[in-house]
Write an enzyme that holds these catalytic residues in place. Structure first.
Site, PDB file in Angstrom:
ATOM      1  N   ALA A  97      -2.729  -3.229  -2.337  1.00  0.00           N
ATOM      2  CA  ALA A  97      -4.583  -4.059  -2.088  1.00  0.00           C
ATOM      3  C   ALA A  97      -5.058  -3.134  -1.933  1.00  0.00           C
ATOM      4  CB  ALA A  97      -3.848  -3.948  -0.416  1.00  0.00           C
TER       5      ALA A  97
ATOM      6  N   CYS B  14       1.039  -1.125   0.256  1.00  0.00           N
ATOM      7  CA  CYS B  14      -0.519   0.139   0.008  1.00  0.00           C
ATOM      8  C   CYS B  14       1.338   0.841   0.192  1.00  0.00           C
ATOM      9  CB  CYS B  14      -0.518   0.273   1.056  1.00  0.00           C
ATOM     10  SG  CYS B  14      -1.772  -1.159   1.021  1.00  0.00           S
TER      11      CYS B  14
ATOM     12  N   TYR C 112      -7.545  -8.185   7.926  1.00  0.00           N
ATOM     13  CA  TYR C 112      -8.774  -7.518   6.831  1.00  0.00           C
ATOM     14  C   TYR C 112      -9.885  -8.261   6.789  1.00  0.00           C
ATOM     15  CZ  TYR C 112      -5.071  -4.585   6.304  1.00  0.00           C
ATOM     16  OH  TYR C 112      -3.869  -3.863   6.622  1.00  0.00           O
TER      17      TYR C 112
END
Length: 375
Positions: A62, A30, A187
């Site tokens: 992501a 990220c 997540y």
């Protein structure tokens, strides 16, 4: 075992219908540099340099399948025409100068969404800081004192699954080569898998079979939504590193179920679902987890985690512990890491002609049959 003249790290790897030229994968990282979910010039610079690295596969960071699935307000998304157009602009420029296979990691942050970017502390946003309501498997906050997510009901589950499918279709329309579903690092999909975050009493909670149900439904729906020529895989956390949490036995069962549903690869990481985790960091600390899963499933397995040296990466492949190695922070620090690996291991690597002059004099074949002329 490989020899200095034929390092296995630089041998091709078949992942579904896609052939990787070597077994070095740039893991998704990220960048927290998007605007309203849209890629910016930063992503063009970032992905552009990594696409010239000589790796076998580059995985885009992501990418949220819906706006509330972003980890932070600065995360990349692929959930509407604007986010798709922004990504198309970046990919068009990168593709003009690189033929490296490019995959995308599609994810949903669940209860770990609505956070500050890392260099602003990374903690949950406050009500006056643009916070939004998060969702999860159960109404349990990630850490004590943090906002509680809403437990997804039947309509919410259907919405999220449909969002993964639509994002996958957009990824295919963009010409991306593969899809990695994010089932790791605490997540949303991981939140369903782990008993630490999933305390549901319906068909999506309780037993291992039930906790795997929603992530498997997402994987199956995405696999059905894109052509068979487009590999679909899963990144998973093989253990929570917490007593009573998700573990390697569950990960083996999950990986087998994924393979049975047409999953083309498994990318093995760990941790992220609980602040109580105790991770024994050391070089290649997650490789044994990948090795265990590789022994149980008949799809390529990627190992990741403190694999930083070429000989270390070659040893992982040569010992059969994994089919590919993924590097992340090492690639940020040294974007041409695959060049150094090829030089140290006696292999060849693809480099753009604009950089051919950088080839060391003692390594005249590093970039293949290159010719440079000048008056």
């Amino acid at each position: 075992m490989s020899s200095p003249l034929s390092p296995l790290l630089f041998s091709p790897l078949q992942v579904g219908a896609l052939t990787l030229p070597n077994r070095i994968v740039i893991a998704p990282m990220c960048q927290y540099s998007a605007e309203d979910g849209c890629m910016t010039d930063w992503h063009l610079i970032h992905l552009g340099q990594l696409a010239l690295s000589g790796a076998g596969l580059l995985i885009i960071e992501a990418t949220a399948v819906e706006a509330i699935g972003r980890i932070t307000p600065k995360d990349v998304g692929l959930y509407d025409d604007a986010t798709e157009a922004a990504m198309a602009r970046v990919l068009k420029a990168v593709r003009r100068h690189s033929r490296m296979p490019i995959a995308i990691q599609l994810g949903h942050a669940g209860r770990k969404a609505s956070s500050h970017i890392p260099w602003e502390g990374g903690q949950a946003l406050g009500p006056d800081e643009g916070a939004w309501q998060t969702v999860s498997a159960s109404a349990l906050p990630h850490a004590a004192g943090e906002p509680a997510p809403l437990a997804l009901d039947a309509a919410g589950l259907a919405r999220v699954k449909a969002a993964f499918v639509q994002a996958a279709k957009r990824a295919q329309a963009l010409g991306l080569d593969a899809i990695e579903l994010h089932g790791a690092h605490g997540y949303l999909l991981h939140q369903f898998l782990s008993p630490l975050s999933n305390q549901r009493t319906d068909g999506y909670g309780g037993s291992l079979e039930n906790r795997m149900r929603f992530p498997l439904e997402v994987a199956e729906a995405v696999r059905a939504a894109v052509p068979a020529s487009m590999p679909v895989g899963m990144r998973l956390s093989a253990t929570d590193w917490v007593e009573g949490g998700w573990d390697i036995e569950g990960s083996v069962a999950f990986s087998k179920a994924l393979a049975a549903r047409g999953c083309d690869f498994v990318h093995v990481s760990s941790g992220g679902v609980s602040p109580q985790q105790k991770i024994p960091l050391s070089p290649g600390y997650q490789v044994p987890l990948a090795e265990r899963i590789k022994a149980e499933v008949d799809v390529p397995v990627f190992a990741v985690g403190l694999i930083t040296e070429p000989k270390q990466a070659e040893a992982v492949i040569a010992a059969g512990q994994a089919d590919a190695v993924a590097i992340a922070r090492a690639a940020l620090f040294e974007p041409h890491w695959p060049w150094r690996a090829a030089a140290e291991l006696g292999a060849q690597v693809e480099a753009p002609p604009q950089y051919w002059r950088s080839q060391p004099r003692e390594l005249k074949a590093l970039f293949g049959d290159t010719r440079i002329g000048a008056r």
